[in-house]
Design an enzyme around this catalytic site. Structure first.
Site, PDB file in Angstrom:
ATOM      1  N   ASP A  60      29.600 -84.813-181.808  1.00  0.00           N
ATOM      2  CA  ASP A  60      28.328 -85.380-180.854  1.00  0.00           C
ATOM      3  C   ASP A  60      29.768 -86.277-180.140  1.00  0.00           C
ATOM      4  O   ASP A  60      30.464 -87.470-180.980  1.00  0.00           O
ATOM      5  CB  ASP A  60      27.459 -85.724-181.205  1.00  0.00           C
ATOM      6  N   ASN A  87      35.106 -81.693-172.691  1.00  0.00           N
ATOM      7  CA  ASN A  87      34.143 -80.704-171.791  1.00  0.00           C
ATOM      8  C   ASN A  87      32.897 -81.427-171.166  1.00  0.00           C
ATOM      9  O   ASN A  87      32.724 -81.182-170.434  1.00  0.00           O
ATOM     10  CB  ASN A  87      34.779 -78.995-171.778  1.00  0.00           C
ATOM     11  N   TYR A 164      27.975 -90.405-162.092  1.00  0.00           N
ATOM     12  CA  TYR A 164      28.164 -89.375-162.083  1.00  0.00           C
ATOM     13  C   TYR A 164      28.920 -88.704-161.088  1.00  0.00           C
ATOM     14  O   TYR A 164      30.651 -89.325-162.133  1.00  0.00           O
ATOM     15  CB  TYR A 164      27.671 -87.967-161.703  1.00  0.00           C
ATOM     16  N   LYS A 168      33.761 -89.941-163.224  1.00  0.00           N
ATOM     17  CA  LYS A 168      34.654 -89.151-162.664  1.00  0.00           C
ATOM     18  C   LYS A 168      35.326 -90.401-162.784  1.00  0.00           C
ATOM     19  O   LYS A 168      36.702 -89.008-162.466  1.00  0.00           O
ATOM     20  CB  LYS A 168      34.012 -87.496-162.005  1.00  0.00           C
ATOM     21  N   THR A 199      26.240 -73.931-163.388  1.00  0.00           N
ATOM     22  CA  THR A 199      25.785 -74.671-164.639  1.00  0.00           C
ATOM     23  C   THR A 199      24.465 -75.051-164.484  1.00  0.00           C
ATOM     24  O   THR A 199      23.843 -75.920-163.816  1.00  0.00           O
ATOM     25  CB  THR A 199      27.264 -75.857-164.602  1.00  0.00           C
TER      26      THR A 199
END
Length: 251
Positions: A60, A87, A164, A168, A199
């Site tokens: 985790d 990832n 998000y 990044k 995904t």
């Protein structure tokens, strides 16, 4: 011949699982990191059915104890780590003006702090490898240049959430700073752009397959000694360019 040991976080599904499959197909030992034991063991079985030397690692990325335990297990079992693919990631959030800080913290805990936590825990093992590779799975939406260039398709997309993309962007800087620290070592670290891949992260709205989405991570994980370090590399999405173009993306 000594095998290559690769750890992929968030490897129970999507791009992570496919990255493990492609690395396993190269004859590498792949360690599928996942926080859910049932899903992690299912990924292990699937990878083994595909012919890979694969194992599940309970991991985790948001938990210090979990990450330390995973590093300890890898050390006892293998003594080193050749490839780390950070990832694991999540996407949450609303428009900037509607974003609450709890959502920001949740996303950054996985996408930013989790990468630092795992990388620092695994670095002693990576330093024992002949020439280790670290791949941080980033995104083109973290490229400030692309997101603000009127000629880029990304700038024409509907208004993005705050959490998000900004996570990044932070990950891209993290990659660059680690590369500076490690530049006098044989370790290379880069950020991968999978492209808009279908995904669960985007409710399967992407136009690229997971096989295509994993290609950037696999490429960067297997760089030769003359390969770059400290760059964002992967799928290039342009209004009039080829659909399968790859290369360096701007920060």
């Amino acid at each position: 011949m000594t095998t290559t040991i690769a750890l992929i976080t968030g490897a129970n599904k999507g791009i992570g699982l496919e990255t493990a499959r492609q690395l396993g197909a190269r004859g590498f030992t792949v360690l599928a990191g996942a926080r859910d034991e049932g899903l992690g063991l299912a990924a292990e079985r699937q990878l083994r059915a595909d012919g890979a030397d694969a194992g599940f690692v309970s991991l985790d990325v948001t938990g210090d104890a979990s990450v330390r335990a995973a590093a300890g297990w890898i050390e006892r079992e293998y003594g080193r780590l050749d490839i780390l693919v950070n990832n694991a990631g999540i996407a949450r959030g609303n428009l900037a003006s509607e974003t609450d800080l709890d959502t920001m913290r949740e996303v950054y805990e996985v996408n930013v702090f989790g990468v630092i936590r795992v990388t620092n825990a695994m670095l002693p093992l990576l330093r024992r490898a002949r020439a280790a590779r670290i791949v941080n799975v980033s995104s083109e939406v973290g490229s400030i240049t692309s997101m603000t260039d009127p000629a880029s398709p990304l700038a024409q997309m509907p208004m993005a959430s705050l959490a998000y993309p900004s996570s990044k962007s932070a990950l891209n800087m993290i990659t660059a700073i680690y590369a500076k620290e490690l530049r006098d070592t044989p370790i290379k670290i880069n950020a991968a752009n999978p492209g808009y891949t279908k995904t669960d992260l985007n409710h399967n709205s992407g136009f690229r397959s997971v096989a295509e989405g994993a290609e950037a991570s696999v490429y960067l994980a297997t760089l030769g000694a003359d390969g770059p370090s400290g760059i964002l590399w992967g799928h290039l999405w342009s209004a009039d360019g080829p659909a399968d173009a790859y290369g360096r993306l701007p920060w």
